[in-house]
Design an enzyme around this catalytic site. Structure first.
Site, mmCIF file in Angstrom:
data_model
loop_
_atom_site.group_PDB
_atom_site.id
_atom_site.type_symbol
_atom_site.label_atom_id
_atom_site.label_comp_id
_atom_site.label_asym_id
_atom_site.label_seq_id
_atom_site.Cartn_x
_atom_site.Cartn_y
_atom_site.Cartn_z
ATOM 1 N N SER A 12 55.272 43.435 118.763
ATOM 2 C CA SER A 12 55.044 43.279 117.329
ATOM 3 C C SER A 12 56.571 42.756 116.734
ATOM 4 O O SER A 12 56.650 41.448 116.402
ATOM 5 C CB SER A 12 54.604 44.257 116.732
ATOM 6 O OG SER A 12 53.335 44.796 117.015
ATOM 7 N N ASN A 105 62.137 52.946 114.649
ATOM 8 C CA ASN A 105 62.033 53.597 113.577
ATOM 9 C C ASN A 105 62.388 55.065 113.683
ATOM 10 O O ASN A 105 62.646 55.523 115.021
ATOM 11 C CB ASN A 105 60.404 53.687 113.354
ATOM 12 C CG ASN A 105 60.098 54.059 111.839
ATOM 13 O OD1 ASN A 105 60.796 54.286 111.234
ATOM 14 N ND2 ASN A 105 58.609 53.947 111.814
ATOM 15 N N LYS A 184 63.808 57.042 105.010
ATOM 16 C CA LYS A 184 62.674 56.459 105.553
ATOM 17 C C LYS A 184 61.939 57.499 106.542
ATOM 18 O O LYS A 184 60.509 57.559 106.536
ATOM 19 C CB LYS A 184 62.850 55.445 106.383
ATOM 20 C CG LYS A 184 61.572 54.521 106.920
ATOM 21 C CD LYS A 184 61.926 53.165 107.351
ATOM 22 C CE LYS A 184 60.570 52.449 107.734
ATOM 23 N NZ LYS A 184 60.655 51.479 108.786
ATOM 24 N N ASN A 192 52.807 60.491 106.964
ATOM 25 C CA ASN A 192 52.124 60.183 107.931
ATOM 26 C C ASN A 192 51.401 61.298 108.690
ATOM 27 O O ASN A 192 50.226 61.158 109.124
ATOM 28 C CB ASN A 192 53.005 59.593 109.064
ATOM 29 C CG ASN A 192 53.409 58.017 108.279
ATOM 30 O OD1 ASN A 192 53.434 57.887 107.133
ATOM 31 N ND2 ASN A 192 53.948 57.277 109.193
ATOM 32 N N ASN A 202 46.320 56.507 103.065
ATOM 33 C CA ASN A 202 47.328 57.158 102.260
ATOM 34 C C ASN A 202 46.925 57.930 100.932
ATOM 35 O O ASN A 202 47.274 59.050 100.514
ATOM 36 C CB ASN A 202 48.676 56.275 102.139
ATOM 37 C CG ASN A 202 49.222 55.792 103.502
ATOM 38 O OD1 ASN A 202 49.032 56.235 104.427
ATOM 39 N ND2 ASN A 202 50.203 54.808 103.481
HETATM 40 P P1 NAP Z 1 55.082 47.222 120.291
HETATM 41 O O1 NAP Z 1 54.269 46.361 119.634
HETATM 42 O O2 NAP Z 1 54.364 48.512 120.937
HETATM 43 O O3 NAP Z 1 56.190 46.627 121.146
HETATM 44 C C1 NAP Z 1 56.873 47.319 121.881
HETATM 45 C C2 NAP Z 1 57.510 46.342 123.263
HETATM 46 O O4 NAP Z 1 58.400 47.048 124.011
HETATM 47 C C3 NAP Z 1 56.304 46.256 124.079
HETATM 48 O O5 NAP Z 1 56.063 44.922 124.308
HETATM 49 C C4 NAP Z 1 56.494 46.658 125.392
HETATM 50 O O6 NAP Z 1 56.124 46.039 126.827
HETATM 51 C C5 NAP Z 1 58.140 46.610 125.296
HETATM 52 N N1 NAP Z 1 58.531 47.532 126.098
HETATM 53 C C6 NAP Z 1 58.565 48.922 126.427
HETATM 54 N N2 NAP Z 1 59.459 49.192 127.467
HETATM 55 C C7 NAP Z 1 59.961 48.186 127.896
HETATM 56 C C8 NAP Z 1 60.959 47.856 129.237
HETATM 57 N N3 NAP Z 1 61.438 48.734 129.591
HETATM 58 N N4 NAP Z 1 61.165 46.913 129.167
HETATM 59 C C9 NAP Z 1 60.901 45.561 128.665
HETATM 60 N N5 NAP Z 1 60.003 45.852 127.513
HETATM 61 C C10 NAP Z 1 59.549 47.154 127.143
HETATM 62 O O7 NAP Z 1 56.147 47.885 119.119
HETATM 63 P P2 NAP Z 1 56.360 47.494 117.699
HETATM 64 O O8 NAP Z 1 55.404 47.708 116.683
HETATM 65 O O9 NAP Z 1 57.153 46.149 117.933
HETATM 66 O O10 NAP Z 1 57.548 48.462 117.346
HETATM 67 C C11 NAP Z 1 58.867 48.642 117.861
HETATM 68 C C12 NAP Z 1 59.522 49.750 117.200
HETATM 69 O O11 NAP Z 1 59.976 48.994 115.496
HETATM 70 C C13 NAP Z 1 59.146 50.819 116.891
HETATM 71 O O12 NAP Z 1 60.180 52.060 116.668
HETATM 72 C C14 NAP Z 1 58.249 50.839 115.467
HETATM 73 O O13 NAP Z 1 58.366 52.075 114.899
HETATM 74 C C15 NAP Z 1 59.392 49.865 114.692
HETATM 75 N N6 NAP Z 1 58.736 49.063 113.481
HETATM 76 C C16 NAP Z 1 57.719 48.304 113.799
HETATM 77 C C17 NAP Z 1 57.071 47.725 112.516
HETATM 78 C C18 NAP Z 1 55.978 46.957 112.808
HETATM 79 O O14 NAP Z 1 55.532 46.501 111.923
HETATM 80 N N7 NAP Z 1 55.370 46.644 114.076
HETATM 81 C C19 NAP Z 1 57.672 47.769 111.428
HETATM 82 C C20 NAP Z 1 58.854 48.488 111.122
HETATM 83 C C21 NAP Z 1 59.399 49.225 112.338
HETATM 84 P P3 NAP Z 1 54.543 45.900 127.166
HETATM 85 O O15 NAP Z 1 53.941 44.896 126.097
HETATM 86 O O16 NAP Z 1 54.849 45.645 128.586
HETATM 87 O O17 NAP Z 1 53.983 47.112 126.893
#
Ligand code: NAP
Length: 305
Positions: A12, A105, A184, A192, A202
């Site tokens: 994402s 996060n 945060k 959560n 929430n």
């Molecule tokens: P996500 O959608 O699950 O994306 C994580 C990505 O990392 C996936 O595409 C996964 O690949 C990839 N990945 C994992 N291991 C890997 C590796 N060894 N090599 C290459 N790629 C790898 O997670 P997200 O929601 O973006 O969140 C990422 C961080 O941002 C988290 O800590 C989250 O708490 C924080 N965050 C997210 C948001 C939000 O709105 N989404 C907002 C604020 C903060 P695959 O697709 O192959 O599984």
């Protein structure tokens, strides 16, 4: 020639950053897990960003960690529990002075990554932007927000913040990034886990005022003990404000549990409990909350780390 943004993880947030940077003309390369993911990505023909109901596709070039091209700027967009191992694989490609931007996060994963790449400058980020995947390589920009970036070792802002301005990524350099991340984390710990345990939105936590207030009091004690008094200021009133303002939403941890996805508990409540123990601080309600949450995750067949 501008420095290439290597984006590790096309989930994402990784997609949200990669597509906006690519749209602004910045050089971007994705680093995907393995050859199978790379082939799947290439078959899809690029990343798709859905913003204000409009869909745009970007053919951002991609590679696997085994590629040999040196990396000068790395945006780590994996989950907190994947970041350390994912960056360790890239360590030989990181030259001295490489910049690593960590979007995870919670706390704990940033230090673990920094240990893997002592030659790099690690920049911590805290974001209120919201995005979710509605398909492989497809991301919906759901909540416009803001990203704070900072370096706990060097107060000077990097020059490439200009790239973010050009890409329309709202941001600010913050010399107190740890305070922001702790704040945060504390908000997350107070809200959560309870939404998972009560299986609620929430807003329902307004009916659990005493439980929330007790947790905030222990979290305040923790923040003060570990040198983060600014993160502790008026914690309860901000938690109540957030609960009210996001009453109709399900927390990110609740969404993870509902979708049977692993949570980032170890970098949120788990981290808070670990730091309390390190300071020999007894926080009975926070500890009990962690135990209850672990029991619930186990009962649902989900990992508790
Ligand atoms: P996500 O959608 O699950 O994306 C994580 C990505 O990392 C996936 O595409 C996964 O690949 C990839 N990945 C994992 N291991 C890997 C590796 N060894 N090599 C290459 N790629 C790898 O997670 P997200 O929601 O973006 O969140 C990422 C961080 O941002 C988290 O800590 C989250 O708490 C924080 N965050 C997210 C948001 C939000 O709105 N989404 C907002 C604020 C903060 P695959 O697709 O192959 O599984």
């Amino acid at each position: 020639m501008s420095t290439t943004w290597h984006v590790l993880g096309a989930g994402s947030l990784g997609t949200l950053w990669a597509t906006r940077l690519a749209r602004s003309g910045a050089p971007v390369r994705l680093i995907l897990r393995d050859t199978a993911r790379l082939q799947a990505y290439e078959a899809a023909g690029g990343l798709t960003l859905v913003e204000h109901g409009e869909t745009q596709r970007f053919a951002v070039p991609a590679e696997t960690p085994e590629s040999i091209e040196p990396i000068s700027r790395l945006l780590v967009a994996c989950k907190a529990y994947d970041a350390e191992a994912a960056v360790a694989k890239l360590a030989p490609r990181l030259a001295p002075g490489t910049e690593v931007i960590l979007l995870q996060n919670g706390l704990g994963s940033q230090d673990a990554v920094a240990m893997q790449v002592p030659q790099a400058r690690c920049i911590f980020a805290s974001s209120t932007e919201g995005a979710f995947r509605d398909g492989d390589w497809r991301v919906v920009f759901a909540g416009h927000g803001f990203t704070w970036l900072g370096d706990t070792c060097h107060p000077v802002a990097p020059i490439w913040l200009e790239d973010l301005s050009t890409a329309g990524i709202p941001h600010e350099w913050n010399t107190e990034i740890l305070t922001r991340l702790w704040r945060k984390l504390a908000l997350n710990c107070a809200i959560n886990p309870l939404t998972v345990l009560h299986d609620c939105r929430n807003g329902v936590l307004q009916d659990h005022h005493c439980e929330v207030a007790t947790l905030c009091s222990e979290l305040t004690e923790l923040l003060e003990r570990c040198g983060q008094p600014a993160a502790a200021e008026n914690l309860l009133s901000e938690v109540e404000r957030v609960i009210h303002a996001t009453a109709a939403n399900y927390s990110s941890m609740h969404q993870d549990v509902t979708s049977q996805r692993r949570t980032e508990i170890s970098y949120l409540l788990g981290y808070a409990c670990k730091v309390a123990e390190r300071h020999q601080l007894t926080l009975p309600h926070l500890t009990q909350l962690q135990q209850r949450l672990i029991t619930r995750l186990h009962s649902l067949g989900l990992p508790s780390d």
